[in-house]
Design a protein around this motif. Structure first.
Motif, PDB file in Angstrom:
ATOM      1  N   VAL A 153     -39.652 -30.241  17.399  1.00  0.00           N
ATOM      2  CA  VAL A 153     -38.491 -29.625  18.049  1.00  0.00           C
ATOM      3  C   VAL A 153     -37.285 -29.643  17.115  1.00  0.00           C
ATOM      4  N   THR A 154     -37.090 -30.745  16.407  1.00  0.00           N
ATOM      5  CA  THR A 154     -35.962 -30.857  15.478  1.00  0.00           C
ATOM      6  C   THR A 154     -36.038 -29.786  14.394  1.00  0.00           C
ATOM      7  N   LYS A 155     -37.234 -29.580  13.834  1.00  0.00           N
ATOM      8  CA  LYS A 155     -37.400 -28.567  12.789  1.00  0.00           C
ATOM      9  C   LYS A 155     -37.178 -27.160  13.336  1.00  0.00           C
ATOM     10  N   VAL A 156     -37.757 -26.886  14.497  1.00  0.00           N
ATOM     11  CA  VAL A 156     -37.616 -25.548  15.072  1.00  0.00           C
ATOM     12  C   VAL A 156     -36.158 -25.262  15.396  1.00  0.00           C
ATOM     13  N   MET A 157     -35.472 -26.245  15.964  1.00  0.00           N
ATOM     14  CA  MET A 157     -34.070 -26.034  16.310  1.00  0.00           C
ATOM     15  C   MET A 157     -33.211 -25.870  15.058  1.00  0.00           C
ATOM     16  N   LYS A 158     -33.550 -26.565  13.994  1.00  0.00           N
ATOM     17  CA  LYS A 158     -32.802 -26.407  12.733  1.00  0.00           C
ATOM     18  C   LYS A 158     -32.982 -24.998  12.192  1.00  0.00           C
ATOM     19  N   MET A 159     -34.209 -24.489  12.295  1.00  0.00           N
ATOM     20  CA  MET A 159     -34.469 -23.118  11.854  1.00  0.00           C
ATOM     21  C   MET A 159     -33.673 -22.129  12.692  1.00  0.00           C
ATOM     22  N   LEU A 160     -33.761 -22.276  14.009  1.00  0.00           N
ATOM     23  CA  LEU A 160     -33.090 -21.332  14.908  1.00  0.00           C
ATOM     24  C   LEU A 160     -31.572 -21.398  14.757  1.00  0.00           C
ATOM     25  N   GLU A 161     -31.040 -22.588  14.566  1.00  0.00           N
ATOM     26  CA  GLU A 161     -29.590 -22.722  14.373  1.00  0.00           C
ATOM     27  C   GLU A 161     -29.147 -22.017  13.094  1.00  0.00           C
ATOM     28  N   GLY A 162     -29.977 -22.100  12.055  1.00  0.00           N
ATOM     29  CA  GLY A 162     -29.651 -21.399  10.813  1.00  0.00           C
ATOM     30  C   GLY A 162     -29.692 -19.895  10.989  1.00  0.00           C
ATOM     31  N   HIS A 182     -43.781 -18.845  27.680  1.00  0.00           N
ATOM     32  CA  HIS A 182     -43.525 -20.108  28.377  1.00  0.00           C
ATOM     33  C   HIS A 182     -43.412 -21.281  27.409  1.00  0.00           C
ATOM     34  N   PHE A 183     -43.869 -21.118  26.152  1.00  0.00           N
ATOM     35  CA  PHE A 183     -43.663 -22.144  25.133  1.00  0.00           C
ATOM     36  C   PHE A 183     -42.424 -21.874  24.288  1.00  0.00           C
ATOM     37  N   ARG A 184     -42.106 -20.610  24.053  1.00  0.00           N
ATOM     38  CA  ARG A 184     -41.005 -20.262  23.151  1.00  0.00           C
ATOM     39  C   ARG A 184     -39.646 -20.238  23.853  1.00  0.00           C
ATOM     40  N   ARG A 185     -39.607 -19.806  25.091  1.00  0.00           N
ATOM     41  CA  ARG A 185     -38.315 -19.629  25.755  1.00  0.00           C
ATOM     42  C   ARG A 185     -37.480 -20.906  25.867  1.00  0.00           C
ATOM     43  N   PRO A 186     -38.056 -22.061  26.167  1.00  0.00           N
ATOM     44  CA  PRO A 186     -37.214 -23.271  26.223  1.00  0.00           C
ATOM     45  C   PRO A 186     -36.496 -23.549  24.907  1.00  0.00           C
ATOM     46  N   PHE A 210     -43.662  -9.930  20.368  1.00  0.00           N
ATOM     47  CA  PHE A 210     -42.560  -9.384  19.587  1.00  0.00           C
ATOM     48  C   PHE A 210     -41.273  -9.742  20.325  1.00  0.00           C
ATOM     49  N   TYR A 211     -40.612 -10.820  19.861  1.00  0.00           N
ATOM     50  CA  TYR A 211     -39.391 -11.297  20.518  1.00  0.00           C
ATOM     51  C   TYR A 211     -38.163 -10.666  19.866  1.00  0.00           C
ATOM     52  N   THR A 212     -37.213 -10.251  20.678  1.00  0.00           N
ATOM     53  CA  THR A 212     -35.924  -9.770  20.180  1.00  0.00           C
ATOM     54  C   THR A 212     -34.827 -10.607  20.815  1.00  0.00           C
ATOM     55  N   LEU A 213     -34.079 -11.300  19.980  1.00  0.00           N
ATOM     56  CA  LEU A 213     -33.005 -12.169  20.434  1.00  0.00           C
ATOM     57  C   LEU A 213     -31.685 -11.569  19.943  1.00  0.00           C
ATOM     58  N   LYS A 214     -30.884 -11.088  20.874  1.00  0.00           N
ATOM     59  CA  LYS A 214     -29.659 -10.362  20.537  1.00  0.00           C
ATOM     60  C   LYS A 214     -28.454 -11.287  20.684  1.00  0.00           C
ATOM     61  N   SER A 225     -33.501 -19.838  33.054  1.00  0.00           N
ATOM     62  CA  SER A 225     -34.524 -18.846  33.362  1.00  0.00           C
ATOM     63  C   SER A 225     -35.882 -19.221  32.789  1.00  0.00           C
ATOM     64  N   SER A 226     -35.909 -20.172  31.858  1.00  0.00           N
ATOM     65  CA  SER A 226     -37.179 -20.558  31.254  1.00  0.00           C
ATOM     66  C   SER A 226     -38.093 -21.264  32.251  1.00  0.00           C
ATOM     67  N   LYS A 227     -37.566 -21.617  33.422  1.00  0.00           N
ATOM     68  CA  LYS A 227     -38.383 -22.289  34.433  1.00  0.00           C
ATOM     69  C   LYS A 227     -39.157 -21.306  35.292  1.00  0.00           C
ATOM     70  N   GLU A 228     -38.866 -20.022  35.135  1.00  0.00           N
ATOM     71  CA  GLU A 228     -39.566 -19.030  35.921  1.00  0.00           C
ATOM     72  C   GLU A 228     -41.042 -19.005  35.550  1.00  0.00           C
ATOM     73  N   LYS A 229     -41.875 -18.651  36.520  1.00  0.00           N
ATOM     74  CA  LYS A 229     -43.295 -18.515  36.248  1.00  0.00           C
ATOM     75  C   LYS A 229     -43.531 -17.220  35.493  1.00  0.00           C
ATOM     76  N   LEU A 230     -44.248 -17.296  34.377  1.00  0.00           N
ATOM     77  CA  LEU A 230     -44.473 -16.143  33.531  1.00  0.00           C
ATOM     78  C   LEU A 230     -45.936 -15.741  33.574  1.00  0.00           C
ATOM     79  N   GLU A 231     -46.168 -14.452  33.622  1.00  0.00           N
ATOM     80  CA  GLU A 231     -47.530 -13.949  33.602  1.00  0.00           C
ATOM     81  C   GLU A 231     -48.034 -13.911  32.167  1.00  0.00           C
TER      82      GLU A 231
END
Length: 258
Positions: A153-162, A182-186, A210-214, A225-231
Motif C-alpha cells: 500500500v505504501t508503494k502504491v500510494m507513493k506512486m499515485l501521489e507522484g 473492487h481492489f483498485r478503487r480503495p 481501462f481506468y480514467t482518473l480526472k 463509494s468504494s464500498k458499493e457492490k461491484l459487478e
C-alpha cells in the motif's frame, strides 16, 4: 535468454519467469530487455485506441510510466501526439528505446531512466500520465488482495501521489490494468486525491480494465463509494490469451494473493 515470436509479431520472453516474484528484481528486467525486442502487456494499442482517443489530443503532454519495450509511445506519436516523455527503471530498456525511436525518426519523444515512485518532474507539468500494466508489479507480493500488505500500500500510494502531483489541474491519469475495481478503487479514491474514477473494459474474453482518473473532478458524492457492490465481468479465455504471459502473470499474482 531466448525469445519467441507470436503470430502478431510480438517477441515474447520464453514463457516468462518461473515465479512472479522475479518481476520485482531489476536484474530480471535488464536481462530480459537485453534480448527481447518487443512485448505488449495487456494487449496492444489497437485494442484500447477507441478508449484513449477521447482523453489524449495532439496538444497533450504525455508521460508514460514503465515504457519497457512497448510500442505505446510510437502509436500515440502516429496519432499526432508528439510531446511524449517515457520513463523506465531499467537502463537497458531506456537505451534500447532511445535507439529504436531515433532509428524510426521519432526524435521528439524523450526517454529517461527514472523511478515511478520518485518522479523527477515539477508539479503540474503533464496533461496525461499513462501506464499499461506497470502498477501491477507493485502487487506481486501484496498478500491478501482485500487487505494488501502495508508495504504494498505504501508503494502504491507513493506512486499515485507522484502521478497526482505531476498532473496539471485538469489532467488525466490512465491506468490500464488487470486489477478489478473492487481492489483498485480503495487506493484510487484515497482522500488526498482530487480525481474522479471511471473505468471501461476491453479484451476478447480476458477482461482488462481501462481506468480514467480526472484530476479536480472528484465530487463529494464519491466519498465512500468504494464500498458499493461491484459487478465483476465474467472471464472466458481464448487460446492465445491462455498462452500469453499476461495470463501467467495474473495467475501467479492470484496464487500469491490467496
Amino acid at each position: 535468454m531466448g525469445t519467441r515470436q507470436d503470430p502478431n509479431g510480438t517477441h515474447k520472453n520464453g514463457g516468462g519467469p518461473s515465479t512472479a516474484l522475479a518481476y520485482l528484481d531489476p536484474k530480471y528486467w535488464d536481462e530480459r530487455f537485453s534480448t527481447e525486442e518487443h512485448y505488449e502487456w495487456l494487449k496492444d494499442y489497437s485494442h484500447f485506441r477507441h478508449l484513449i482517443q477521447s482523453h489524449i489530443t495532439p496538444n497533450s503532454s504525455v508521460l508514460e510510466l514503465g515504457c519497457g519495450n512497448s510500442q505505446l509511445c510510437e502509436e500515440l506519436y502516429k496519432d499526432g501526439v508528439t510531446e511524449i516523455t517515457c520513463i523506465d527503471l531499467s537502463a537497458v530498456a531506456v537505451e534500447n528505446m532511445q535507439k529504436k525511436l531515433l532509428s524510426k525518426g521519432f526524435k521528439e519523444i524523450k526517454v529517461l531512466e527514472a523511478d515511478m515512485l520518485d518522479l523527477p518532474f515539477s508539479n503540474e507539468c503533464f496533461d496525461v500520465v499513462i501506464e499499461k500494466g506497470t502498477m501491477e508489479v507493485l502487487f506481486v507480493d501484496s498478500g491478501d488482495p482485500w487487505h494488501p500488505r502495508p508495504a504494498t500500500v505504501t508503494k502504491v500510494m507513493k506512486m499515485l501521489e507522484g502521478v497526482h502531483r505531476v498532473l496539471k489541474p485538469d489532467g488525466i491519469y490512465i491506468s490500464i490494468s488487470f486489477g478489478q475495481p473492487h481492489f483498485r478503487r480503495p487506493l484510487f479514491e484515497a482522500p488526498q486525491f482530487t480525481w474522479s474514477v471511471e473505468w471501461s473494459t476491453f479484451g476478447d474474453g480476458f477482461h482488462y480494465f481501462f481506468y480514467t482518473l480526472k484530476k479536480g473532478r472528484r465530487s463529494l458524492d464519491d466519498k465512500g463509494s468504494s464500498k458499493e457492490k461491484l459487478e465483476i465481468p465474467s472471464i472466458c479465455l481464448f487460446q492465445d490469451e491462455l498462452e500469453g504471459e499476461d495470463y501467467l502473470f495474473r495467475t501467479n499474482i492470484d496464487e500469491l494473493n490467496c
